[in-house]
Design a protein around this motif. Structure first.
Motif, PDB file in Angstrom:
ATOM      1  N   ARG A  37       0.858  -0.988   0.008  1.00 55.54           N
ATOM      2  CA  ARG A  37      -0.020  -0.079   0.035  1.00 55.54           C
ATOM      3  C   ARG A  37       1.081   1.367  -0.076  1.00 55.54           C
ATOM      4  O   ARG A  37       0.748   2.120  -0.478  1.00 55.54           O
ATOM      5  N   TYR A  38       1.925   1.068   0.611  1.00 51.74           N
ATOM      6  CA  TYR A  38       2.769   2.356   0.849  1.00 51.74           C
ATOM      7  C   TYR A  38       4.248   2.475  -0.061  1.00 51.74           C
ATOM      8  O   TYR A  38       5.065   3.387   0.060  1.00 51.74           O
ATOM      9  N   GLY A  39       4.399   1.205  -0.418  1.00 55.42           N
ATOM     10  CA  GLY A  39       5.710   1.209  -1.005  1.00 55.42           C
ATOM     11  C   GLY A  39       5.932   1.654  -2.602  1.00 55.42           C
ATOM     12  O   GLY A  39       6.964   1.605  -3.302  1.00 55.42           O
ATOM     13  N   ARG A  40       4.945   2.432  -2.902  1.00 55.68           N
ATOM     14  CA  ARG A  40       4.782   2.988  -4.140  1.00 55.68           C
ATOM     15  C   ARG A  40       3.995   4.373  -4.105  1.00 55.68           C
ATOM     16  O   ARG A  40       3.367   4.524  -3.252  1.00 55.68           O
ATOM     17  N   ASP A 297      -1.843   7.033   2.749  1.00 57.45           N
ATOM     18  CA  ASP A 297      -1.045   8.045   3.309  1.00 57.45           C
ATOM     19  C   ASP A 297      -0.597   7.822   4.829  1.00 57.45           C
ATOM     20  O   ASP A 297      -1.040   6.903   5.237  1.00 57.45           O
ATOM     21  N   VAL A 298       0.435   8.619   5.043  1.00 60.10           N
ATOM     22  CA  VAL A 298       0.951   8.793   6.638  1.00 60.10           C
ATOM     23  C   VAL A 298       0.579  10.023   7.167  1.00 60.10           C
ATOM     24  O   VAL A 298       0.441  11.216   6.449  1.00 60.10           O
ATOM     25  N   ALA A 299       0.236   9.938   8.586  1.00 60.94           N
ATOM     26  CA  ALA A 299       0.261  11.234   9.354  1.00 60.94           C
ATOM     27  C   ALA A 299       1.683  11.482   9.835  1.00 60.94           C
ATOM     28  O   ALA A 299       2.068  10.778  10.736  1.00 60.94           O
ATOM     29  N   LEU A 300       2.368  12.747   9.391  1.00 60.29           N
ATOM     30  CA  LEU A 300       3.609  12.835   9.724  1.00 60.29           C
ATOM     31  C   LEU A 300       3.622  13.769  10.894  1.00 60.29           C
ATOM     32  O   LEU A 300       3.273  14.628  11.068  1.00 60.29           O
ATOM     33  N   ASP A 301       3.952  13.050  12.053  1.00 55.47           N
ATOM     34  CA  ASP A 301       4.095  13.587  13.613  1.00 55.47           C
ATOM     35  C   ASP A 301       5.631  14.058  13.947  1.00 55.47           C
ATOM     36  O   ASP A 301       6.595  13.224  14.149  1.00 55.47           O
ATOM     37  N   PHE A 302       5.614  15.322  14.059  1.00 57.58           N
ATOM     38  CA  PHE A 302       6.855  16.016  14.608  1.00 57.58           C
ATOM     39  C   PHE A 302       7.111  15.821  15.899  1.00 57.58           C
ATOM     40  O   PHE A 302       6.460  16.392  16.573  1.00 57.58           O
ATOM     41  N   ILE A 303       8.090  14.968  16.177  1.00 57.28           N
ATOM     42  CA  ILE A 303       8.549  14.782  17.624  1.00 57.28           C
ATOM     43  C   ILE A 303       9.519  15.764  18.059  1.00 57.28           C
ATOM     44  O   ILE A 303      10.559  15.852  17.393  1.00 57.28           O
ATOM     45  N   GLY A 304       9.389  16.447  18.963  1.00 58.13           N
ATOM     46  CA  GLY A 304      10.120  17.435  19.742  1.00 58.13           C
ATOM     47  C   GLY A 304      11.189  16.333  20.302  1.00 58.13           C
ATOM     48  O   GLY A 304      11.310  15.276  20.207  1.00 58.13           O
ATOM     49  N   ALA A 305      12.281  17.054  21.065  1.00 57.00           N
ATOM     50  CA  ALA A 305      13.626  16.560  21.612  1.00 57.00           C
ATOM     51  C   ALA A 305      13.160  15.944  22.960  1.00 57.00           C
ATOM     52  O   ALA A 305      12.842  16.676  23.940  1.00 57.00           O
ATOM     53  N   LEU A 306      12.741  14.689  23.008  1.00 65.47           N
ATOM     54  CA  LEU A 306      12.452  14.196  24.094  1.00 65.47           C
ATOM     55  C   LEU A 306      13.618  13.504  25.002  1.00 65.47           C
ATOM     56  O   LEU A 306      14.532  12.807  24.180  1.00 65.47           O
ATOM     57  N   SER A 307      13.716  13.394  26.173  1.00 62.70           N
ATOM     58  CA  SER A 307      14.627  12.661  26.973  1.00 62.70           C
ATOM     59  C   SER A 307      13.976  11.243  27.167  1.00 62.70           C
ATOM     60  O   SER A 307      13.071  10.715  26.693  1.00 62.70           O
ATOM     61  N   VAL A 308      15.040  10.226  27.510  1.00 62.09           N
ATOM     62  CA  VAL A 308      14.680   9.040  27.626  1.00 62.09           C
ATOM     63  C   VAL A 308      13.731   8.697  28.718  1.00 62.09           C
ATOM     64  O   VAL A 308      12.731   8.136  28.634  1.00 62.09           O
ATOM     65  N   ARG A 309      13.786   9.660  29.471  1.00 63.86           N
ATOM     66  CA  ARG A 309      12.822   9.467  30.882  1.00 63.86           C
ATOM     67  C   ARG A 309      11.307  10.189  30.256  1.00 63.86           C
ATOM     68  O   ARG A 309      10.305   9.371  30.436  1.00 63.86           O
ATOM     69  N   GLN A 310      11.464  11.144  29.405  1.00 63.40           N
ATOM     70  CA  GLN A 310      10.148  11.555  28.883  1.00 63.40           C
ATOM     71  C   GLN A 310       9.482  10.537  27.857  1.00 63.40           C
ATOM     72  O   GLN A 310       8.247  10.064  27.905  1.00 63.40           O
ATOM     73  N   ASN A 382       6.668   7.916  -0.002  1.00 63.32           N
ATOM     74  CA  ASN A 382       6.268   9.019  -0.579  1.00 63.32           C
ATOM     75  C   ASN A 382       6.440  10.432   0.273  1.00 63.32           C
ATOM     76  O   ASN A 382       6.097  11.543  -0.066  1.00 63.32           O
ATOM     77  N   VAL A 383       7.394  10.417   1.305  1.00 62.62           N
ATOM     78  CA  VAL A 383       7.513  11.657   2.174  1.00 62.62           C
ATOM     79  C   VAL A 383       8.852  11.810   2.376  1.00 62.62           C
ATOM     80  O   VAL A 383       9.337  12.512   3.421  1.00 62.62           O
ATOM     81  N   ARG A 384       9.828  11.251   1.701  1.00 66.23           N
ATOM     82  CA  ARG A 384      11.220  11.646   1.954  1.00 66.23           C
ATOM     83  C   ARG A 384      11.755  13.056   1.966  1.00 66.23           C
ATOM     84  O   ARG A 384      12.750  13.468   2.260  1.00 66.23           O
ATOM     85  N   HIS A 385      11.025  13.695   1.204  1.00 69.93           N
ATOM     86  CA  HIS A 385      11.301  15.006   1.099  1.00 69.93           C
ATOM     87  C   HIS A 385      10.791  15.958   2.491  1.00 69.93           C
ATOM     88  O   HIS A 385      11.146  17.164   2.623  1.00 69.93           O
ATOM     89  N   ILE A 386      10.107  15.279   3.431  1.00 72.05           N
ATOM     90  CA  ILE A 386       9.689  16.029   4.390  1.00 72.05           C
ATOM     91  C   ILE A 386      10.404  15.673   5.721  1.00 72.05           C
ATOM     92  O   ILE A 386      10.405  14.536   6.193  1.00 72.05           O
TER      93      ILE A 386
END
Length: 438
Positions: A37-40, A297-310, A382-386
């Motif tokens: 589904r996502y490999g093309r 499609d994918v929902a691109l979730d921008f993860i902030g700088a998490l510590s291991v504890r977080q 499909n989202v390598r540019h993001i």
């Protein structure tokens, strides 16, 4: 006595091997879905080229609170969608919120998009997202609602493909364009929710964020895709969900506390007591007879700088929510993870067939990593540019750390019932509701 112990271990080995086989079957099915589904490249929506009067209007709601990672770029993606008829509501609870100037700049830069800010401090429960959505639900111009978390970015063709999936599941023939023009809220047996698999994008690299990315883009995505492909039960994360306002308005609250009140609320307000409102809404829609659909499609979730504890606290929070909602599944969860699952499977094969345990364990762990790595590579096609790309070496290290932490995090989560959420402490009740305790 020795015979009894041998019989017990024999049957335990059979059970362990069956569970190991089921886990692998589910995982390989998720890998298959990711590849096919996502490999093309995704096909463009047929609705994107139609006149605005021929497609259902969609209200996009983005509940906001504070300055999240990569906020402007995440929000900007809904201003550039390839769809002829939609509006955008940016929802706040505080008129002094730091994100409001960012949104005002965005609206100024995209004046051609029907977009506005809504501010309403009213509260209907402990869940801040539900509180934030109440006014937009009331003011939305269209019945079709697409709710997207503040940290999530989407690609230009996503909305068109979501509406395609929505109307394709409405039944009544194969003419998608005609059904789109004659939009009506779904009825039992039709699609009542459309969503995407979330994957993590990391700009601010830290060990916590990289481990979270390895989890979301590998094992979590694999299982999410497989469970939704089999579709025997609801499995939805609320990063990017489309549903009908009319459908939500008709839902009875699943909260025992609210049901016991003289005038229990219905609709969205009925989900205010729950921390996992997305899962509860999806499950309630499912049990009312409405199916779920996914787009390629994918929902691109921008993860902030998490510590291991977080990272640990985040994973523990959702395990503590799940254990009161789906206790049996949560209890066997450690045996569905790589290390304990491979240990169980290799021991069972040794006990039943005298196959050497060590090489089987090593082969199982290696195969598990290769499947997870293949899944995350397929989902990024499909989202390598993001966003920056994570190398295989970095992913391998983060993946190994995630697997080593899986059992300790589960044990830590199972012995407690309180969680930190948006700066406050809550206790998860047996009903799945959250009660603020600080």
């Amino acid at each position: 006595m020795p015979d009894e112990r041998g019989s017990v271990s024999f049957f335990l080995a059979i059970g362990g091997l069956v569970l190991y086989g089921v886990v692998w079957a589910v995982g390989l099915n998720g890998w298959r879905v990711a590849k096919t589904r996502y490999g093309r490249a995704s096909a463009p929506s047929r609705l994107a080229t139609l006149p605005a009067t021929s497609v259902p209007g969609v209200t996009i709601i983005r509940p906001l609170c504070g300055l999240d990672s990569n906020l402007y770029n995440s929000l900007e993606t809904v201003m550039r969608l390839d769809y002829p008829r939609y509006e955008v509501i940016f929802a706040f609870q505080d008129a002094g919120d730091e994100a409001i100037p960012v949104v005002r700049l965005l609206i100024k830069n995209y004046k051609h998009v029907d977009a506005r800010i809504v501010i309403n401090p009213a509260k209907v429960g402990v869940n801040p997202k539900v509180n934030n959505l109440m006014q937009p639900f009331h003011e939305a111009q269209y019945d079709l609602l697409w709710v997207i978390d503040s940290t999530v970015a989407v690609t230009e063709g996503t909305l068109g493909r979501m509406v395609d999936a929505w109307v394709s599941g409405a039944g009544g023939g194969t003419d998608v364009e005609s059904r789109a023009a004659a939009y009506a809220p779904p009825t039992r047996g039709q699609v009542g929710l459309v969503h995407q698999v979330p994957i993590a994008v990391v700009y601010h690299r830290s060990w916590g964020s990289l481990i979270e990315q390895a989890f979301l883009n590998g094992n979590h995505a694999k299982m999410y895709l497989s469970i939704n492909d089999v579709a025997v039960e609801s499995c939805v994360v609320g990063k990017s969900n489309m549903y009908s306002r009319a459908s939500i308005a008709g839902l009875r609250t699943p909260s025992p506390t609210l049901r016991a009140s003289p005038d229990p609320p219905s609709g969205l307000a009925g989900f205010g007591p729950f921390m996992a409102e997305d899962n509860m809404i999806a499950m309630t829609l499912w049990r009312s007879g409405l199916k779920h659909a996914m787009t390629p499609d994918v929902a691109l979730d921008f993860i902030g700088a998490l510590s291991v504890r977080q990272y640990i606290d985040r994973r523990a929070r959702w395990i503590r929510v799940r254990k009161v909602m789906v206790l049996p599944a949560t209890l066997i969860e450690p045996f569905t993870e790589c290390l304990l699952g491979s240990l169980m499977g290799s021991w069972a094969l040794n006990r039943l067939f005298n196959i050497p345990q060590a090489p089987v364990f090593v082969a199982s762990v290696l195969a598990w990593f290769l499947v997870d790595n293949s899944v995350r590579r397929s989902l990024s096609t499909n989202v390598r540019h993001i966003g920056p790309q994570t190398s295989t070496g970095t992913f391998a290290l983060a993946w190994a750390a995630r697997e080593l932490l899986a059992l300790p995090v589960w044990l830590y989560a199972m012995v407690g019932s309180t969680v930190m959420w948006r700066g406050h402490r809550y206790r998860i009740l047996a009903s799945g509701e959250a009660k603020r305790v600080d």
